[in-house]
Design an enzyme around this catalytic site. Structure first.
Site, PDB file in Angstrom:
ATOM      1  CE  LYS A   1      50.571 -99.825 -12.437  1.00 34.88           C
ATOM      2  NZ  LYS A   1      51.186-100.927 -13.194  1.00 34.88           N
TER       3      LYS A   1
ATOM      4  CD  GLN B   1      45.437-104.832 -11.801  1.00 34.52           C
ATOM      5  OE1 GLN B   1      44.485-104.075 -11.747  1.00 34.52           O
ATOM      6  NE2 GLN B   1      45.934-105.390 -10.722  1.00 34.52           N
TER       7      GLN B   1
ATOM      8  CG  ASP C   1      54.033-106.747 -13.118  1.00 32.78           C
ATOM      9  OD1 ASP C   1      53.503-106.585 -12.011  1.00 32.78           O
ATOM     10  OD2 ASP C   1      53.741-107.683 -13.888  1.00 32.78           O
TER      11      ASP C   1
ATOM     12  N   GLY D   1      50.806-105.568  -7.537  1.00 29.90           N
ATOM     13  CA  GLY D   1      52.020-105.779  -6.741  1.00 29.90           C
ATOM     14  C   GLY D   1      52.934-104.602  -6.982  1.00 29.90           C
ATOM     15  CG  HIS D   2      51.717-101.027  -7.112  1.00 28.13           C
ATOM     16  ND1 HIS D   2      50.619-100.218  -6.966  1.00 28.13           N
ATOM     17  CD2 HIS D   2      51.580-101.611  -8.329  1.00 28.13           C
ATOM     18  CE1 HIS D   2      49.872-100.313  -8.055  1.00 28.13           C
ATOM     19  NE2 HIS D   2      50.428-101.155  -8.884  1.00 28.13           N
TER      20      HIS D   2
HETATM   21  P1  IMP Z   1      43.140-110.957 -12.386  1.00 29.43           P
HETATM   22  O1  IMP Z   1      43.323-109.481 -12.304  1.00 29.43           O
HETATM   23  O2  IMP Z   1      43.590-111.680 -11.155  1.00 29.43           O
HETATM   24  O3  IMP Z   1      41.738-111.329 -12.808  1.00 29.43           O
HETATM   25  O4  IMP Z   1      44.104-111.498 -13.555  1.00 29.43           O
HETATM   26  C1  IMP Z   1      43.841-111.208 -14.928  1.00 29.43           C
HETATM   27  C2  IMP Z   1      45.120-111.058 -15.722  1.00 29.43           C
HETATM   28  O5  IMP Z   1      45.794-109.871 -15.325  1.00 29.43           O
HETATM   29  C3  IMP Z   1      46.143-112.190 -15.500  1.00 29.43           C
HETATM   30  O6  IMP Z   1      46.804-112.412 -16.733  1.00 29.43           O
HETATM   31  C4  IMP Z   1      47.114-111.614 -14.468  1.00 29.43           C
HETATM   32  O7  IMP Z   1      48.397-112.206 -14.557  1.00 29.43           O
HETATM   33  C5  IMP Z   1      47.117-110.156 -14.895  1.00 29.43           C
HETATM   34  N1  IMP Z   1      47.415-109.249 -13.787  1.00 29.43           N
HETATM   35  C6  IMP Z   1      46.596-108.861 -12.795  1.00 29.43           C
HETATM   36  N2  IMP Z   1      47.200-107.990 -11.983  1.00 29.43           N
HETATM   37  C7  IMP Z   1      48.432-107.798 -12.484  1.00 29.43           C
HETATM   38  C8  IMP Z   1      49.533-106.968 -12.092  1.00 29.43           C
HETATM   39  O8  IMP Z   1      49.483-106.201 -11.125  1.00 29.43           O
HETATM   40  N3  IMP Z   1      50.642-107.069 -12.870  1.00 29.43           N
HETATM   41  C9  IMP Z   1      50.723-107.865 -13.962  1.00 29.43           C
HETATM   42  N4  IMP Z   1      49.724-108.649 -14.360  1.00 29.43           N
HETATM   43  C10 IMP Z   1      48.581-108.616 -13.638  1.00 29.43           C
END
Ligand code: IMP
Length: 406
Positions: A16, A201, A13, A40-41
Site C-alpha cells: 500500500k 493492515q 503488507d 510497516g509501509h
Molecule cells: P496487532 O495489530 O499488533 O494487534 O496484531 C494483530 C495481528 O495483525 C497480528 O497477527 C499481526 O501480525 C497482524 N498485523 C498487524 N499489523 C500488520 C501489518 O501491518 N502487516 C501485516 N500484519 C499485521
C-alpha cells in the site's frame, strides 16, 4: 477534486505504501485513519528504502500528513520517525496534523501487549484500543489538557492523565499540530482539495471483517476511513484495493488460517524473491497462492472499485502458477469467506493452474509483459469482477504498469 481510499485486500503488507506514494504526488492531504505503528509501509525512492510505521507514506511529497481520530499514537515512535525523516531531508514540522481525538499508546500499553496470545506486533495496539473503548484512555487532546489544567472530570481517564503527566508534557511540542481533523478535512474537500486515505493492515485483519481473534484492533476496511477521520461516506469518490499477485500472512506462531499456504519450494521462492519478512517485526511471512475468495470478500466489504496488484515479478521463473478460485468444505463448494477462523481452517483450496513466465522486470507496458503474465492478471480480474488498474513489477517508485486511468 478527488477523495480516495486505499485499503489492503489480504492480510497486510500488500504494498500500500508504494501506491500511496504514487498517488500522493497529486494529493493535498494524506490521511491515516486507523492502526498505529503496527503498520510497516515501505517506500523506495531512487533505490533508497524507507519503512514508515506511523507517518503516512505520502510524506515524501509536499502535502499535509494527517493522523485521524481512529489512529492510536505512540508519541515516542512518532518522534523517532519524524527525526528519521528529517535526516532524509523530509521535514514534517509544518505539515503534520493530529486529531484531538486520536488515542495515545502509553508506555504501559506497550508492556501489556507483549503478553498478547494471538501474535500481535507487541506495539501496544490492542491495549490502547481496549482503553479507548473502556473509556479510560488518553487522547492527543490531553497533551493540551494537561498543560492547561483542563482535567476536572473525576474519571479513570483522569487518573491516567495524572499518572502520565510528565510524559504528556514532554510532548507538548506537538500542541500546534493537534486540531479538529474532521473540520480541516471537510473544509479542504469542500474547497476542491485532493484527499487520500491510507489504510494500514487489511480487510483480512479487520476487527469486524477478519478472522477474529486473528485480527488487529481497528477497522482496516474502507468504512474505517469515515469513522476514523470524521468525513462522511458521501464525500468519498473511489476505493482502491491493493493485493499481492500471491498472498502472505504473518504472526508469531503461524496459528492464523492461510488456506493457500505453501510449505514447499514454491512458497520459499515467494518468501525469498518477495523478501517476505515483516517490516515491523522482522518475522518471516507465510506465503501462498492468490485467494479469490478473500479478494471478493475484501471487495464487497470495502466497496473496492479498482485493484492494484503488486509484486507480479515475484512469480517470475515459476513453471506454473495457481489461483485459488474457491474452497471445498465437506464435499461442498464455498465461495464466501467464512466468518469463523475454525471453519476457514477446515476449507480446502481449489485451484486453476496456468503456465508460468520468465521475466516481468523492467517492463513498462502491460502489452509488453509475457503473455502468460498478462493472462494471469486478466484471469484474476475476471474472477474478482473488478478491474485491475495497475500492476507493480519491482519495489522502486517507477516500477509500475498502469492499465487504466485512476
Ligand atoms: P496487532 O495489530 O499488533 O494487534 O496484531 C494483530 C495481528 O495483525 C497480528 O497477527 C499481526 O501480525 C497482524 N498485523 C498487524 N499489523 C500488520 C501489518 O501491518 N502487516 C501485516 N500484519 C499485521
Amino acid at each position: 477534486m478527488t477523495v480516495n481510499i486505499v485499503v489492503g485486500m489480504q492480510y497486510g503488507d500488500e504494498g500500500k505504501g508504494k501506491l500511496v506514494d504514487f498517488l500522493a504526488k497529486d494529493t493535498d492531504y494524506v490521511v491515516r485513519f486507523q492502526g498505529g505503528n503496527n503498520a510497516g509501509h515501505t517506500v523506495v525512492v531512487n533505490g533508497e528504502k524507507t519503512i514508515l510505521h506511523l507517518i503516512p507514506s505520502g510524506a515524501f511529497h509536499d502535502n499535509i500528513c494527517v493522523m485521524g481520530n481512529g489512529v492510536v499514537l505512540d508519541l515516542e515512535e512518532l518522534k523517532k520517525e519524524m527525526d528519521m525523516l528529517k535526516e532524509k531531508g523530509v521535514d514534517l514540522s509544518d505539515r503534520f496534523l493530529i486529531s484531538e481525538n486520536a488515542h495515545l499508546i502509553l508506555p504501559a500499553d506497550v508492556e501489556d501487549s507483549k503478553a498478547d496470545k494471538i501474535g500481535g506486533t507487541g506495539k501496544g495496539i490492542a491495549p490502547a484500543y481496549t482503553n479507548k473503548f473502556a473509556k479510560i484512555g488518553l487522547r492527543a487532546r490531553d497533551i493540551i489538557n494537561v498543560e492547561e489544567d483542563l482535567h476536572e472530570f473525576d474519571l479513570k481517564a483522569r487518573e491516567n492523565l495524572v499518572k502520565f503527566k510528565d510524559f504528556l508534557v514532554e510532548h507538548s511540542y506537538l500542541k500546534k499540530s493537534i486540531v479538529n481533523v474532521s473540520k480541516v478535512l471537510n473544509e479542504a474537500i469542500d474547497s476542491g482539495k485532493n484527499v487520500l486515505f491510507e489504510g494500514a493492515q487489511a480487510v483480512g485483519l479487520d476487527i469486524d471483517h477478519g478472522h477474529y481473534p486473528f485480527v488487529t484492533s481497528s477497522n482496516a476496511s474502507a468504512g474505517g476511513a469515515c469513522t476514523g477521520t470524521g468525513v462522511g461516506p458521501t464525500k468519498i469518490d473511489k476505493v482502491f484495493g491493493v493485493c499481492k499477485a500471491y498472498i502472505t500472512r504473518v504472526d508469531r506462531d503461524g496459528e492464523s488460517p492461510l488456506t493457500t499456504q505453501l510449505d514447499d519450494k514454491v512458497g520459499k521462492h515467494m518468501q525469498v524473491e518477495g523478501n517476505e519478512y515483516g517490516a515491523t517485526t522482522g518475522r518471516p511471512r507465510r506465503c501462498g497462492w492468490f485467494d479469490v475468495v478473500l479478494a471478493k470478500h475484501a471487495i464487497r466489504v470495502s466497496g473496492i472499485s479498482g485493484v492494484v496488484m503488486t509484486k507480479l515479478d515475484v512469480l517470475d521463473g515459476l513453471k506454473e502458477v495457481k489461483i485459488c478460485t474457491h474452497y471445498e468444505l465437506n464435499g461442498s463448494r464455498v465461495d464466501d469467506y467464512p466468518a469463523d477462523a475454525i471453519v476457514q481452517r477446515k476449507c480446502k483450496p481449489v485451484y486453476e493452474t496456468f503456465k508460468g513466465w520468465e521475466n516481468t522486470k523492467g517492463v513498462k507496458a502491460f502489452e509488453e509483459l509475457p503473455l502468460e503474465a498478462q493472462n494471469y492478471v486478466r484471469k484474476i480480474e475476471e474472477l474478482i469482477c473488478v478491474p485491475v488498474i495497475m500492476v507493480t513489477n519491482g519495489s522502486d517508485r517507477e516500477e509500475c504498469i498502469k492499465l487504466k486511468e485512476f
